[in-house]
Design a protein around this motif. Structure first.
Motif, short mmCIF file in Angstrom:
data_model
loop_
_atom_site.label_atom_id
_atom_site.label_comp_id
_atom_site.label_asym_id
_atom_site.label_seq_id
_atom_site.Cartn_x
_atom_site.Cartn_y
_atom_site.Cartn_z
N GLY A 11 1.06 -1.19 0.19
CA GLY A 11 0.07 0.28 0.10
C GLY A 11 0.85 0.87 0.19
N GLY A 12 -0.21 1.93 -0.06
CA GLY A 12 0.74 3.35 0.14
C GLY A 12 1.24 4.26 1.76
N ARG A 13 0.58 3.08 2.74
CA ARG A 13 0.41 3.88 3.85
C ARG A 13 2.15 3.52 4.08
NH1 ARG A 13 -4.70 4.90 6.79
NH2 ARG A 13 -5.73 4.81 5.63
N SER A 14 1.96 3.99 5.64
CA SER A 14 3.78 3.79 5.82
C SER A 14 4.05 1.94 6.64
CB SER A 14 4.35 4.02 7.01
OG SER A 14 3.16 4.03 8.28
N VAL A 15 4.58 1.30 6.49
CA VAL A 15 4.65 -0.03 6.64
C VAL A 15 4.12 -0.52 8.47
CG1 VAL A 15 6.05 -1.63 7.84
CG2 VAL A 15 6.68 -0.17 5.49
N GLN A 16 4.47 0.50 8.75
CA GLN A 16 3.60 0.50 10.78
C GLN A 16 2.26 1.09 10.58
OE1 GLN A 16 5.71 -0.26 13.86
NE2 GLN A 16 3.14 -0.50 13.87
N ASP A 17 2.15 1.84 9.95
CA ASP A 17 0.42 2.15 9.69
C ASP A 17 -0.39 1.03 8.88
OD1 ASP A 17 -1.53 3.25 9.89
OD2 ASP A 17 -0.81 5.00 8.32
N LEU A 18 -0.30 0.48 7.44
CA LEU A 18 -0.66 -1.22 7.63
C LEU A 18 -0.02 -2.24 9.12
CD1 LEU A 18 0.89 -0.47 4.32
CD2 LEU A 18 -1.42 -0.43 4.81
N ASP A 43 9.22 0.16 1.34
CA ASP A 43 9.71 0.12 2.77
C ASP A 43 9.48 -1.03 3.12
OD1 ASP A 43 11.02 -0.08 5.18
OD2 ASP A 43 9.59 1.61 6.22
N PHE A 44 10.15 -2.04 3.81
CA PHE A 44 9.23 -3.47 3.92
C PHE A 44 10.07 -4.27 5.49
CE2 PHE A 44 10.83 -3.17 -0.58
CZ PHE A 44 10.36 -4.12 -0.89
N VAL A 87 4.76 -4.00 3.07
CA VAL A 87 4.97 -3.09 1.91
C VAL A 87 4.28 -2.08 1.94
CG1 VAL A 87 6.32 -2.92 -0.04
CG2 VAL A 87 6.15 -5.33 0.50
N GLY A 88 5.06 -0.82 2.58
CA GLY A 88 4.62 0.88 2.46
C GLY A 88 5.02 1.85 1.19
#
Length: 263
Positions: A70-77, A95-96, A89-90
């Protein structure tokens, strides 16, 4: 038994459900607009219980890997989905989590530095636009304008693009959002190919799918068409696409994901 239709506009093509039982299976999914309804603000979006249930069932299947791309940050996902065993994967592929699957810390740190100037300029701009929201996600930025009337958004966007015109960044307009990322950095397609190359290495030909609704997903759909395995893209919504098939809405996404469950 008649095959279930998966090309919904006009029902012009059909894909039999047995193709989704092939293994090994790599299932890549966007978050917003695929697993969660588009919300007025990013923080208001959430994973519906029915999707949590079907994803839990898919994760229990043999020889099956799930990616949230997605387009969100990894932590947000991770915070939104909260399911172990998923590769997150953000930042549209930058970022992974786990990090070992990605590009490495030095590359990520360099991309974060490259967007700092854009961040400063856009933060200054949005102070004059209280209904706009600048989301800072590490190596990329999202300028959300879904709370603005279309005529107001048409004024904001040129101002935002002018503010970063001389910087080494790329931009892409999504659904009520302007995405800003380092110039020439990898996108969803590059990330999906990297993961698929590792996942299918030494394994018999299986199937790879990506489900997305955003212009950023077109990069992934294009890459799927060049893979040497069964690789299918599913576009959610009516916009033009390079995807092989189309799903109308989240109800049909949920129905489609059920095809990966074995009785």
């Amino acid at each position: 038994m008649k095959a279930a239709p998966y090309f919904y506009p006009g029902g012009e093509r059909e894909a039999g459900p047995t193709v989704f039982q092939k293994t090994p299976r790599l299932i890549s999914l966007d978050f917003d607009g695929v697993l969660a309804e588009i919300a007025p603000t990013p923080s208001m979006a959430y994973l519906q219980d029915r999707f949590r249930k079907v994803l839990t069932g898919i994760l229990a299947q043999p020889e099956t890997k799930v990616i949230i791309l997605g387009g969100r940050s990894v932590q947000d996902l991770r915070d939104k989905v909260r399911l172990p065993g998923i590769l997150y994967v953000g930042n549209h592929g930058l970022d992974f989590s786990p990090p070992a699957a990605g590009w490495g810390i030095p590359a990520l740190s360099a991309w974060i530095r490259e967007v700092q100037a854009a961040r400063g300029r856009l933060e200054k701009l949005v102070r004059s636009w209280p209904q706009a929201l600048l989301e800072v996600k590490g190596p990329d930025l999202s300028l959300h304008f879904r709370r603005l009337a279309p005529d107001r958004a048409a004024v904001l966007l040129p101002q935002a693009l002018e503010a970063v015109r001389d910087l080494p960044v790329d931009h892409r307009e999504g659904k009520c959002v302007l995405e800003i990322k380092p110039a020439d950095s990898p996108g969803k397609g590059h990330a999906l190919r990297r993961i698929a190359d590792r996942f299918f290495m030494g394994k018999p030909p299986g199937i790879c799918v990506h489900v997305g609704d955003d212009p950023s997903d077109e990069d992934a759909f294009s890459v799927l068409r060049s893979m040497r395995i069964t690789a299918l893209g599913f576009k959610v919504g009516p916009e033009p696409t390079q995807a092989h098939y189309r799903l109308r809405d989240l109800d049909q996404v949920h129905r489609f994901l059920g095809s990966f469950l074995r009785d």
